[in-house]
Design an enzyme around this catalytic site. Sequence first.
Site, PDB file in Angstrom:
ATOM      1  N   PRO A  20     127.075  78.239   7.658  1.00 56.19           N
ATOM      2  CA  PRO A  20     128.171  77.313   7.943  1.00 56.19           C
ATOM      3  C   PRO A  20     128.068  75.982   7.208  1.00 56.19           C
ATOM      4  CG  PRO A  20     126.665  77.488   9.811  1.00 56.19           C
ATOM      5  CD  PRO A  20     126.291  78.576   8.839  1.00 56.19           C
ATOM      6  N   ASN A  21     129.218  75.511   6.789  1.00 56.11           N
ATOM      7  CA  ASN A  21     129.414  74.198   6.148  1.00 56.11           C
ATOM      8  C   ASN A  21     128.908  74.128   4.710  1.00 56.11           C
ATOM      9  OD1 ASN A  21     130.583  72.937   8.523  1.00 56.11           O
ATOM     10  ND2 ASN A  21     128.542  73.073   9.406  1.00 56.11           N
TER      11      ASN A  21
ATOM     12  N   ARG B  99     130.139  67.127   1.172  1.00 57.99           N
ATOM     13  CA  ARG B  99     129.441  66.993   2.454  1.00 57.99           C
ATOM     14  C   ARG B  99     128.164  66.166   2.295  1.00 57.99           C
ATOM     15  NH1 ARG B  99     125.746  71.786   5.069  1.00 57.99           N
ATOM     16  NH2 ARG B  99     125.342  70.719   7.021  1.00 57.99           N
TER      17      ARG B  99
ATOM     18  N   TYR C 162     122.695  66.239   0.436  1.00 54.03           N
ATOM     19  CA  TYR C 162     122.841  67.529  -0.251  1.00 54.03           C
ATOM     20  C   TYR C 162     123.229  67.419  -1.721  1.00 54.03           C
ATOM     21  CZ  TYR C 162     122.665  69.244   4.543  1.00 54.03           C
ATOM     22  OH  TYR C 162     122.268  69.514   5.826  1.00 54.03           O
TER      23      TYR C 162
ATOM     24  N   ASN D 207     120.357  81.095   3.105  1.00 53.20           N
ATOM     25  CA  ASN D 207     120.447  79.738   3.609  1.00 53.20           C
ATOM     26  C   ASN D 207     121.339  79.815   4.849  1.00 53.20           C
ATOM     27  OD1 ASN D 207     120.695  77.080   4.280  1.00 53.20           O
ATOM     28  ND2 ASN D 207     121.255  76.369   2.227  1.00 53.20           N
TER      29      ASN D 207
ATOM     30  N   ALA E  36     122.855  75.625   9.680  1.00 58.05           N
ATOM     31  CA  ALA E  36     122.531  75.248  11.069  1.00 58.05           C
ATOM     32  C   ALA E  36     122.070  76.442  11.903  1.00 58.05           C
ATOM     33  CB  ALA E  36     123.741  74.589  11.711  1.00 58.05           C
TER      34      ALA E  36
ATOM     35  N   HIS F 204     118.356  77.183  12.962  1.00 58.16           N
ATOM     36  CA  HIS F 204     117.681  76.572  14.112  1.00 58.16           C
ATOM     37  C   HIS F 204     118.146  77.153  15.451  1.00 58.16           C
ATOM     38  CE1 HIS F 204     116.859  73.915  10.791  1.00 58.16           C
ATOM     39  NE2 HIS F 204     118.131  73.568  10.702  1.00 58.16           N
TER      40      HIS F 204
ATOM     41  N   GLU G 261     113.975  82.702   3.209  1.00 58.03           N
ATOM     42  CA  GLU G 261     114.744  81.590   3.792  1.00 58.03           C
ATOM     43  C   GLU G 261     114.764  80.431   2.802  1.00 58.03           C
ATOM     44  OE1 GLU G 261     113.360  80.295   7.668  1.00 58.03           O
ATOM     45  OE2 GLU G 261     114.115  78.266   7.317  1.00 58.03           O
TER      46      GLU G 261
ATOM     47  N   HIS H  80     116.507  76.334   1.844  1.00 64.40           N
ATOM     48  CA  HIS H  80     117.278  75.147   2.210  1.00 64.40           C
ATOM     49  C   HIS H  80     117.337  74.204   1.015  1.00 64.40           C
ATOM     50  CE1 HIS H  80     117.182  76.370   6.370  1.00 64.40           C
ATOM     51  NE2 HIS H  80     115.901  76.628   6.204  1.00 64.40           N
ATOM     52  N   LEU H  81     118.459  73.525   0.893  1.00 62.64           N
ATOM     53  CA  LEU H  81     118.571  72.469  -0.118  1.00 62.64           C
ATOM     54  C   LEU H  81     117.656  71.299   0.232  1.00 62.64           C
ATOM     55  CD1 LEU H  81     122.328  72.833   0.142  1.00 62.64           C
ATOM     56  CD2 LEU H  81     121.317  72.800  -2.132  1.00 62.64           C
TER      57      LEU H  81
ATOM     58  N   ARG I 128     113.403  65.794   8.119  1.00 68.01           N
ATOM     59  CA  ARG I 128     114.652  65.356   8.754  1.00 68.01           C
ATOM     60  C   ARG I 128     114.501  65.342  10.287  1.00 68.01           C
ATOM     61  NH1 ARG I 128     119.507  68.550   6.274  1.00 68.01           N
ATOM     62  NH2 ARG I 128     120.627  66.888   7.400  1.00 68.01           N
TER      63      ARG I 128
ATOM     64  N   ARG J 267     115.567  70.140  13.302  1.00 69.39           N
ATOM     65  CA  ARG J 267     115.592  70.978  12.089  1.00 69.39           C
ATOM     66  C   ARG J 267     114.206  71.510  11.717  1.00 69.39           C
ATOM     67  NH1 ARG J 267     120.824  69.927  10.116  1.00 69.39           N
ATOM     68  NH2 ARG J 267     121.478  67.815  10.604  1.00 69.39           N
TER      69      ARG J 267
HETATM   70  C1  DQA Z   1     120.374  73.258   5.342  1.00 65.79           C
HETATM   71  C2  DQA Z   1     119.544  72.508   6.403  1.00 65.79           C
HETATM   72  C3  DQA Z   1     120.090  72.758   7.787  1.00 65.79           C
HETATM   73  O1  DQA Z   1     119.304  72.055   8.765  1.00 65.79           O
HETATM   74  C4  DQA Z   1     121.526  72.270   7.889  1.00 65.79           C
HETATM   75  O2  DQA Z   1     122.066  72.591   9.158  1.00 65.79           O
HETATM   76  C5  DQA Z   1     122.391  72.783   6.787  1.00 65.79           C
HETATM   77  C6  DQA Z   1     121.852  72.885   5.442  1.00 65.79           C
HETATM   78  C7  DQA Z   1     119.909  72.931   3.898  1.00 65.79           C
HETATM   79  O3  DQA Z   1     120.235  73.713   3.014  1.00 65.79           O
HETATM   80  O4  DQA Z   1     119.258  71.914   3.670  1.00 65.79           O
HETATM   81  O5  DQA Z   1     123.572  73.032   6.988  1.00 65.79           O
HETATM   82  O6  DQA Z   1     120.202  74.647   5.546  1.00 65.79           O
END
Ligand code: DQA
Length: 143
Positions: free
Chosen positions: A9-10, A17, A22, A73, A76, A79, A97, A99-100, A106, A110
């Site tokens: 998501p997102n 964003r 990011y 990735n 959210a 978690h 797994e 993450h950016l 953080r 997270r």
């Molecule tokens: C994320 C880190 C997550 O905690 C967050 O909810 C994201 C992006 C990252 O790529 O850094 O949406 O997965």
Amino acid sequence: MNILFLNGPNLNLLGQREPSVYGHVTLADIETMVRERAAAHKAGIDFRQSNIEGQLVTWIQDAKGKFDVIVLNAAAYTHTGVALRDAISAVGVPTIEIHLSNVHAREEFRHNSLIAPVCKGVIAGFGANSYVLAVDAAIIVKA
Ligand code: DQA
């Protein structure tokens, strides 16, 4: 060698964003970077994004027999995503797994990943390059 990249998501909003977290790169830009790296390894790529956890679960289930490695990735859902973790365990396709951002630098919520224990490894904190590194990691996982 076929690698399935799944984005949660997102991540469709990358570029606009929270650029301080990011960066300015879009998900389409990242897909281009991944495809360039994969071409160097002669690996096939599927690159998908969904805001819906159930869609990600379905894609993980369908990956069996079609993809050698999943790069996830989960955003959210990392978690909170018990269903994602169960899908990874159930299907048995090796999963990485990513993450950016460096999630450990953080907010505390997270720091915990429900999916990391069922993944081969985790790449976090290298911005868009986390995805490029994941192509190399997928090659290592498959070998
Ligand atoms: C994320 C880190 C997550 O905690 C967050 O909810 C994201 C992006 C990252 O790529 O850094 O949406 O997965």
